[in-house]
Motif scaffolding. Structure first.
Motif, mmCIF file in Angstrom:
data_model
loop_
_atom_site.group_PDB
_atom_site.id
_atom_site.type_symbol
_atom_site.label_atom_id
_atom_site.label_comp_id
_atom_site.label_asym_id
_atom_site.label_seq_id
_atom_site.Cartn_x
_atom_site.Cartn_y
_atom_site.Cartn_z
ATOM 1 N N VAL A 7 -37.886 -16.901 -19.582
ATOM 2 C CA VAL A 7 -38.277 -16.454 -18.240
ATOM 3 C C VAL A 7 -39.545 -17.176 -17.809
ATOM 4 C CG1 VAL A 7 -39.099 -14.481 -16.897
ATOM 5 C CG2 VAL A 7 -37.131 -14.216 -18.414
ATOM 6 N N ARG A 8 -40.492 -17.273 -18.712
ATOM 7 C CA ARG A 8 -41.758 -17.943 -18.377
ATOM 8 C C ARG A 8 -41.517 -19.414 -18.037
ATOM 9 N NH1 ARG A 8 -47.352 -18.346 -21.848
ATOM 10 N NH2 ARG A 8 -48.463 -19.482 -20.247
ATOM 11 N N SER A 9 -40.703 -20.108 -18.827
ATOM 12 C CA SER A 9 -40.452 -21.527 -18.552
ATOM 13 C C SER A 9 -39.697 -21.700 -17.232
ATOM 14 C CB SER A 9 -39.711 -22.195 -19.705
ATOM 15 O OG SER A 9 -38.398 -21.703 -19.816
ATOM 16 N N ARG A 10 -38.792 -20.789 -16.921
ATOM 17 C CA ARG A 10 -38.082 -20.865 -15.636
ATOM 18 C C ARG A 10 -39.046 -20.649 -14.467
ATOM 19 N NH1 ARG A 10 -32.693 -17.571 -15.487
ATOM 20 N NH2 ARG A 10 -32.151 -19.114 -13.920
ATOM 21 N N ALA A 15 -42.317 -22.814 -10.079
ATOM 22 C CA ALA A 15 -43.638 -23.033 -9.477
ATOM 23 C C ALA A 15 -43.883 -24.525 -9.233
ATOM 24 C CB ALA A 15 -44.734 -22.456 -10.362
ATOM 25 N N ARG A 16 -43.495 -25.380 -10.204
ATOM 26 C CA ARG A 16 -43.642 -26.833 -10.011
ATOM 27 C C ARG A 16 -42.763 -27.325 -8.867
ATOM 28 N NH1 ARG A 16 -43.769 -26.787 -15.625
ATOM 29 N NH2 ARG A 16 -41.562 -27.335 -15.763
ATOM 30 N N GLU A 17 -41.538 -26.794 -8.806
ATOM 31 C CA GLU A 17 -40.622 -27.176 -7.730
ATOM 32 C C GLU A 17 -41.183 -26.783 -6.368
ATOM 33 O OE1 GLU A 17 -36.103 -26.136 -6.190
ATOM 34 O OE2 GLU A 17 -36.689 -25.536 -8.212
ATOM 35 N N PHE A 21 -42.177 -29.337 -3.440
ATOM 36 C CA PHE A 21 -41.535 -29.136 -2.145
ATOM 37 C C PHE A 21 -42.605 -28.926 -1.068
ATOM 38 C CE2 PHE A 21 -39.487 -26.569 1.138
ATOM 39 C CZ PHE A 21 -38.290 -27.242 1.339
ATOM 40 N N GLY A 22 -43.640 -28.165 -1.408
ATOM 41 C CA GLY A 22 -44.739 -27.912 -0.471
ATOM 42 C C GLY A 22 -45.524 -29.167 -0.152
ATOM 43 N N TRP A 69 -38.821 -37.521 -5.407
ATOM 44 C CA TRP A 69 -39.920 -36.901 -6.132
ATOM 45 C C TRP A 69 -39.578 -35.468 -6.546
ATOM 46 C CZ3 TRP A 69 -44.639 -33.909 -4.524
ATOM 47 C CH2 TRP A 69 -45.555 -33.834 -5.575
ATOM 48 N N THR A 70 -39.424 -34.563 -5.580
ATOM 49 C CA THR A 70 -39.193 -33.159 -5.913
ATOM 50 C C THR A 70 -37.943 -32.976 -6.766
ATOM 51 O OG1 THR A 70 -40.186 -32.558 -3.786
ATOM 52 C CG2 THR A 70 -38.971 -30.835 -4.950
#
Length: 167
Positions: A7-10, A15-17, A21-22, A69-70
């Motif tokens: 769950v943490r890794s997902r 969060a990185r995605e 994206f942001g 990139w994303t």
């Protein structure tokens, strides 16, 4: 313990995605904002027409950023399908974004430059961004199936030059 780690890794991947994206979206926002205001105030075009032109230019910018990139690690075997879906969902986002502008400008009579920019570049873009994020990650930039991802990684490693042992 492993489920907690999973769950943490997902969540970390998500969060990185979202951050990538942001960042792409921030560049798209600047492009959108500049083109919109240039069309309205520089060329005297109607606000919704300017909004559509600006959004279309930003869509092109965002595709490049998201594809290369994303979502660079996603399936690249069906680019024409990907681009078609990207343009379809971006078009829906364009309608959301510029529909908000049209409603504000023509429906509510809020016609100042500040009101137009808030309607388009804050409210409309915010709603459109939420829709685009969901649709891109769900339908457009699909992850490779696990088996294919492993085979791709293995073939990449097999083609890589041998590494020298460090002392």
């Amino acid at each position: 313990m492993t489920q907690r780690r999973t769950v943490r890794s997902r969540l970390e991947r998500l969060a990185r995605e979202i951050a990538k994206f942001g960042a792409v979206g921030a560049i798209g926002f600047v492009v959108n904002f500049i083109v919109f205001n240039l069309c309205v105030h520089g060329f005297g075009l109607a606000v919704v027409r300017s909004g559509v032109i600006a959004t279309a230019v930003a869509i092109g910018t965002n595709y490049l950023g998201n594809r290369y990139w994303t979502y660079r690690d996603c399936d690249t075997t069906r680019r024409s399908r990907e681009l078609t879906l990207f343009l379809l969902f971006s078009g829906v986002g364009l309608v959301i974004e510029n529909g908000t502008l049209g409603l504000s400008h023509y429906g509510l009579g809020l016609t100042s430059p500040l009101a137009d920019n808030i309607a388009k570049n804050v409210v409309g873009l915010g709603l459109g961004t939420v829709f685009r994020f969901w649709s891109y990650r769900t339908w457009v930039f699909r992850a490779l199936p696990a088996r294919e991802a492993v085979e791709t990684a293995e073939s990449f490693l097999a083609d890589a030059p041998p590494q020298r042992a460090s002392r």
